[in-house]
Structures are given as C-alpha cells and as structure tokens.
Design a protein around this motif. Structure first.
Motif, short mmCIF file in Angstrom:
data_model
loop_
_atom_site.label_atom_id
_atom_site.label_comp_id
_atom_site.label_asym_id
_atom_site.label_seq_id
_atom_site.Cartn_x
_atom_site.Cartn_y
_atom_site.Cartn_z
N GLU A 1 -32.87 50.23 34.94
CA GLU A 1 -31.49 50.10 34.58
C GLU A 1 -31.09 48.91 33.80
OE1 GLU A 1 -29.55 50.43 38.32
OE2 GLU A 1 -29.20 52.67 38.31
N ASN A 2 -32.16 48.10 33.75
CA ASN A 2 -31.61 46.77 33.09
C ASN A 2 -32.77 46.23 31.87
OD1 ASN A 2 -29.29 45.72 34.35
ND2 ASN A 2 -30.56 46.11 36.21
N PHE B 1 -40.76 51.60 31.43
CA PHE B 1 -40.03 52.68 31.79
C PHE B 1 -40.99 53.68 32.43
CE2 PHE B 1 -37.31 56.42 31.98
CZ PHE B 1 -35.88 55.96 32.03
N SER B 2 -41.90 54.32 31.47
CA SER B 2 -42.58 55.45 32.09
C SER B 2 -43.44 55.22 33.41
CB SER B 2 -43.66 55.66 31.03
OG SER B 2 -44.45 54.68 30.62
N ILE C 1 -33.85 57.94 45.24
CA ILE C 1 -34.62 57.79 44.12
C ILE C 1 -34.21 58.95 43.10
CG2 ILE C 1 -36.90 58.26 42.93
CD1 ILE C 1 -38.12 57.01 45.65
N GLU C 2 -33.83 60.09 43.69
CA GLU C 2 -33.39 61.33 42.68
C GLU C 2 -32.03 60.96 42.19
OE1 GLU C 2 -32.55 66.07 42.94
OE2 GLU C 2 -33.42 64.97 44.66
N ILE C 3 -31.23 60.31 42.78
CA ILE C 3 -29.89 59.73 42.43
C ILE C 3 -30.14 58.73 41.27
CG2 ILE C 3 -27.88 58.62 43.04
CD1 ILE C 3 -28.03 59.97 45.70
N ALA C 4 -30.85 57.85 41.45
CA ALA C 4 -31.23 56.88 40.64
C ALA C 4 -31.60 57.41 39.40
CB ALA C 4 -31.90 55.90 41.04
N LEU C 5 -32.70 58.24 39.35
CA LEU C 5 -33.30 58.77 38.17
C LEU C 5 -32.25 59.65 37.54
CD1 LEU C 5 -37.07 59.63 39.26
CD2 LEU C 5 -35.88 57.42 38.31
N ASP D 1 -27.08 56.06 25.95
CA ASP D 1 -27.72 54.96 24.90
C ASP D 1 -29.01 54.94 25.26
OD1 ASP D 1 -27.41 53.90 27.70
OD2 ASP D 1 -27.25 51.68 26.86
N LEU D 2 -29.65 55.69 26.28
CA LEU D 2 -30.93 55.83 26.69
C LEU D 2 -31.65 56.22 25.42
CD1 LEU D 2 -32.93 55.36 28.87
CD2 LEU D 2 -32.87 57.80 29.48
#
Length: 603
Positions: free
Chosen positions: A509-510, A535-536, A556-560, A568-569
């Motif tokens: 996220e950062n 990231f990967s 984990i699922e919520i975060a991903l 902007d990703l």
C-alpha cells in the motif's frame, strides 16, 4: 484405422480408409533445429524418410530464426559435422556473420538431406494423424497439391510445439502453473555493421505458440517495438531484415514416459540411463520470478544461482509420449516440465535430440521392434560412435562447515547457501550460531540458508531484512541478480510467517522509492521495475501465508482486493532488450489471487 483431427480445440477421431500409396520408414514433422538433424541422420542410416515443414528452408531458429550463435548446450554429434561444412563454404559470396552463417547452413543441410534421399516437402502442414488405438501409423498433411496421407513406421514430431502429438491426442503440458505463461519470446533483427552481419533480439513478452491469433499479434507487435522500428536508419548500421520466425523459447511439451523435472535434478533423482546430457544454466528470461514455482525461486531468488551451469541427464523415455507407440518427439518439446524447460532447450541439445530420435527409429526398424522397446545399450553405442553422447559435468558443492561459513560471509554466497540446503539438518546448528554473529553478510545469508531448509528460527533475521527493505544484491550471478530483500520476502511466505502480514500489506500500500544496490540492470532497469519486484514477491508471499493460516485469509483477501482496486496502480516491468518496453502483469496477479480465493472459499 482412424484419422485424428483437432476441431474447435477438441480431438475428433473418425474411421479412415487407407488411401495412401506412399509408405516411409520415418516421417519427420518440422525441419527446424531438431528435425533437420533427424531427417539427415535417419536417411544416412538407410531409412526412407519424408520430411515436411511449414517454411521453405531447413534449420528453424538456427537459420530462419537468425539465432546464429550458440549459448550453451553440450558439444558433439552430427551438428558439429554440419557446422564444419558451413564454415568451409564461406567465400566472397557471403558477408561474414556472427556465429554459424544461417544462409549457408540452410544450403548445406538441404544438400545433405537430398543426397541422403530425404523426400522434402516445404510449405506443408500436418493436419491429422493416422492411428490404430494409440499406435501412430502416419500423418495427414496439406500443401498446394492438396491433402496427403503417407504412412510410416515412426513419426518424429520436431515441430517445437508438439503439433503432431496434439493431433494424435497425446497429453501435453504448457506454461507455468501460476498463470500458464511460458518463457518470454523474442524477435530477432539482422543488420550490417563494420563489414559483418550481426543480430540482435528484444524479449517481446508472452505468446501462446499454439494459437494462430496470438502468434499473429506477437509477430506484428514485436516487429514495431522501439528497438526494431526506428525513425531513421543509417548506412553505418544498416538494417537488413526481421527474422522469418519468432524466437519461441517454450511451447507445449509432451507428458512422456520419463519426464525430466527440475525437482528431480534438485533431489538428485535423475535417470541413470541418459542418451545425452543437456548443459546450461537455468536460462529463464522471465523477470516475474515471483510467479514461478518454489523450486525455481529456491534456486534463483534465495540462492541467486541464475549463472550456475549444470548438466541434466536426458532419458530416452522423455522422447516417447506417454501411452503411445510409433511416435517420438525431438527438440524443446520433449518431456520436460516448465521449470527445467529453460535449461533443456539450447540449440546444441535440440540438435542432439534430433539425432537420438533418428537413431532410435533406425534401431526399432532394423530390429523389428517397437520404438518403446529400443535397446538402451545399442542406442548408447550408436550415440557414442557419433560423439553425440558425452558425460555431464558435476557441480562441486561444499560440505565443510568452515568453507560454507566463508562463502556465506562473502559477496557471492549462492554456492554456500545451496550447499547448506543440500546438507540440511547436519548444518543447522552451525547456521543457528551464524545468525547471531555481528558479520552482516554471514548473519543474513545464514538466515536465508536456514529458511531454505525450512527452519523457522531464520524468521527474526528474515523479518529484519524485509523491514529494512535490504537493497543489497549478492554477486553470485553475473545477471538477473536478486536483492536480499526479495529473497527474504519469498522465504517469509514459504515459511508461512503470519506475524509479517501487516508489514507485507504496508509494502503493497505504500510504494516508497526503493533502493537497489547493484550495477547489474538485467533484472531491473528503473524504479518501476523495482516496485514490480517488491509488489509481486509480497503478493505471492501473502497468498502462501494464507494457505498456511486459514484464520488470516479474510484479512489477506480484503487487503489484496483493496490494493488491486486502486486507480493509480501500475504493475509493469521490462524484459531484456529495452527498458522503455513495459509489460503489464496486473491481470496475471489478479487471476492468481482469484484462484487462491476460490480455493479458500471452497474449503
């Protein structure tokens, strides 16, 4: 007898009345790197040979594909004689070129094939297979003269993508398990500079060689990249042509009677009856290594052994499609898994494959036996006579703890890390002592070795490496060197360290600017590449942790989902050849995560 076709991706088999007046001992499908050698060797052994190819020349990637130099692969065999003749034909008629002159090699191989009596059919495509049960009896092929139905004792599939095997209904495998992608392909251009013909390639992304639509896209897109299509061209570096064929490194491979796997190599459980030894490094051109198998990441990421060369014994059973008779495979599409495919694909070794298949066919026909029952002793004798077979090399791993400690303390720790992994439990106490030392390299590399062994006592140091975003890049490999931070993230996931979930999500996220301490830019060209690597590795580590800890999956699922939903990703990276040519991996990462989520929700 039946005829087997593939229609709308489905095998369709129908009764067939034999209409053929042409019978051969051997039919070679594909006259590329392996097929040209197969046709010549089989005919020189006195066999009646039909050879067909979609192109109008022999030699495949080594001629039409403009890959004129050799990388690795083992020496010896029929190709050495051919290359020697090519060298002897050099004259004022040909401009000197790098490597083995492709235009002369086309001529030399064609003349050798015709002299030996090979019946060559260019601009011809195999469209069906003649079968009795699972025994191949011949092929259907099409060219300007229409359809033809020749029969044979043996068909050798040298298509590079297992076209004949696919039509026969053989089981095939393709790509890596994470997202199905094969090795990146390239597009070679040829130019004239300082009195010599030279070549250059750019890795152009991923393509499915069995898809006509995808191949068409790749041919067009890769020919107009910035390294190929320029604003101006000069006489000092005059562009001559783009290669006739793409540089496909990996297509569909057969599931064989004796598959070659990277795991077997790592576990020392390879065949003891090889027909030759393939020789190379694990020459993966992928830069998204976080999406490769754990075996590959153990070798390339944790140990940094991309440059390490090794021999792989190739068994005869790898040439035989599982459950089938009357058909052999030669070339990069023999029975290899995706992990080892980047090793067992060198031009020298593909040419050896062609020779093995031809000589095995000769023995089967001479002895009146099935190709499945060819005598290994007789085959090996023929291969030794032609110098196609030679013993492989052995890596000198370390066994002395003092030598391993010295290796872990230096800037080239890869051999020591893998040596410790091989020793396993007997070296653990030493590693545990070293992770408490003040020597930074020794402490961190010992932790990486412990993590490879699967010992969770490596975690405190691995966590430190991750939190520091350690930019140090060991120099074990001269190319594709992995930062220590990448290795630690990978091992955190491998060990299922739920304590690091928050830290890993924070990295996603950062996207702060990351450092990368290396002059080697083969893996990363710029900040965007470094961001993709972090990231990967974090992405796959979180998914592995979720596999180990069901109570963490929802978090984990919520975060991903949250990260992938950002407008902007940007997840792009460069392949070999040009830093400005980027390849997006967001769809692959999303698909991989979705597969995990569906599995978790089912359970």
């Amino acid at each position: 007898m039946i005829i087997s076709h593939k229609i709308n991706d489905q095998i369709v088999q129908t009764p067939f009345e034999d209409q053929s007046s042409h019978c051969y001992d051997v039919i070679v499908v594909g006259l590329g790197t392996a097929g040209a050698i197969s046709a010549i060797v089989a005919a020189e052994k006195g066999l009646k040979v039909l050879a067909i190819d979609k192109l109008s020349s022999m030699g495949g990637s080594g001629t039409a594909g403009e890959v004129l130099s050799y990388y690795f692969g083992s020496r010896g065999g029929k190709f050495e004689e051919i290359d020697s003749k090519v060298t002897s034909y050099r004259s004022d008629l040909y401009t000197p070129s790098v490597g083995v002159n492709g235009e002369i090699k086309k001529y030399v191989m064609e003349q050798m094939a015709l002299k030996a009596g090979v019946d060559i059919r260019y601009e011809s495509s195999v469209t069906g297979m003649l079968l009795e049960g699972t025994k191949v009896l011949g092929i259907e092929y099409f060219n300007a003269d229409g359809f033809h139905y020749p029969r044979s004792s043996v068909v050798i599939d040298c298509s590079g993508d297992s076209y004949a095997c696919d039509l026969a209904g053989c089981e095939l495998r393709e790509g890596r398990s994470a997202d199905g992608k094969p090795q990146p392909y390239s597009n070679v251009v040829v130019w004239h500079e300082k009195g010599r013909v030279r070549n250059f390639y750019t890795d152009s992304g991923y393509v499915n060689p069995s898809s006509a639509e995808d191949m068409s896209r790749a041919i067009v897109e890769s020919a107009i990249v910035s390294t190929h299509l320029k604003e101006t061209y000069t006489d000092e570096k005059r562009w001559l042509r783009v290669a006739t064929m793409l540089g496909i490194r990996e297509g569909r491979c057969i599931v064989s009677e004796d598959d070659i796997t990277f795991k077997n190599f790592l576990d020392n459980s390879e065949t003891d009856c090889p027909v030759f030894h393939a020789y190379s490094n694990l020459d993966t051109h992928s830069k998204d290594i976080a999406l490769e198998s754990e075996h590959v990441q153990d070798w390339l990421v944790a140990s940094g052994l991309w440059s390490q060369k090794f021999s792989v014994p190739v068994p005869y059973g790898a040439f035989i499609p599982k459950g089938y008779d009357g058909i052999l495979v030669a070339g990069r599409n023999i029975g290899v898994d995706h992990d080892i495919a980047s090793h067992v694909r060198m031009k020298r070794d593909a040419q050896k494959c062609g020779e093995v298949a031809a000589l095995a066919s000769y023995l089967a026909i001479k002895n009146g036996s099935s190709i499945r029952d060819v005598s290994y002793v007789e085959l090996l004798e023929l291969l030794q006579d032609s110098s196609c077979y030679e013993e492989g090399s052995i890596i000198s791993w370390l066994i002395d703890p003092a030598e391993i400690m010295e290796g872990l303390s230096g800037d080239k720790p890869g051999i020591a890390i893998w040596s410790a992994r091989r020793l396993g439990e007997p070296i653990v106490n030493s590693l545990l002592n070293w992770v408490n030392t003040e020597n930074e390299n020794l402490r961190k590399h010992a932790a990486i070795a412990l993590g490879l062994i699967g010992n969770s006592q490596a975690l405190p140091v691995l966590r430190q490496i991750v939190r520091e975003r350690d930019p140090y890049v060991p120099q074990t490999s001269h190319l594709y060197s992995q930062a220590r931070g990448f290795a630690a993230i990978y091992l955190i996931g491998k060990l299922g360290d739920a304590q690091m979930i928050s830290d890993l999500i924070d990295i996603l996220e950062n996207a702060i600017p990351y450092e990368y301490e290396s002059n080697d830019r083969s893996l990363v060209y710029d900040d965007q590449d470094i961001h993709f690597q972090y990231f990967s590795y974090v992405w796959t580590a979180l998914l592995r942790i979720g596999e180990c800890h069901p109570d963490s999956r929802e978090r984990i699922e919520i975060a991903l989902h949250r990260v992938l939903g950002r407008s902007d990703l940007s997840l792009q990276f460069s392949l070999h050849g040009e830093s400005g040519i980027k390849h997006s991996m967001q769809d692959s990462l999303r698909s991989i995560a979705q597969n995990y989520f569906e599995s978790w929700n089912r359970n």
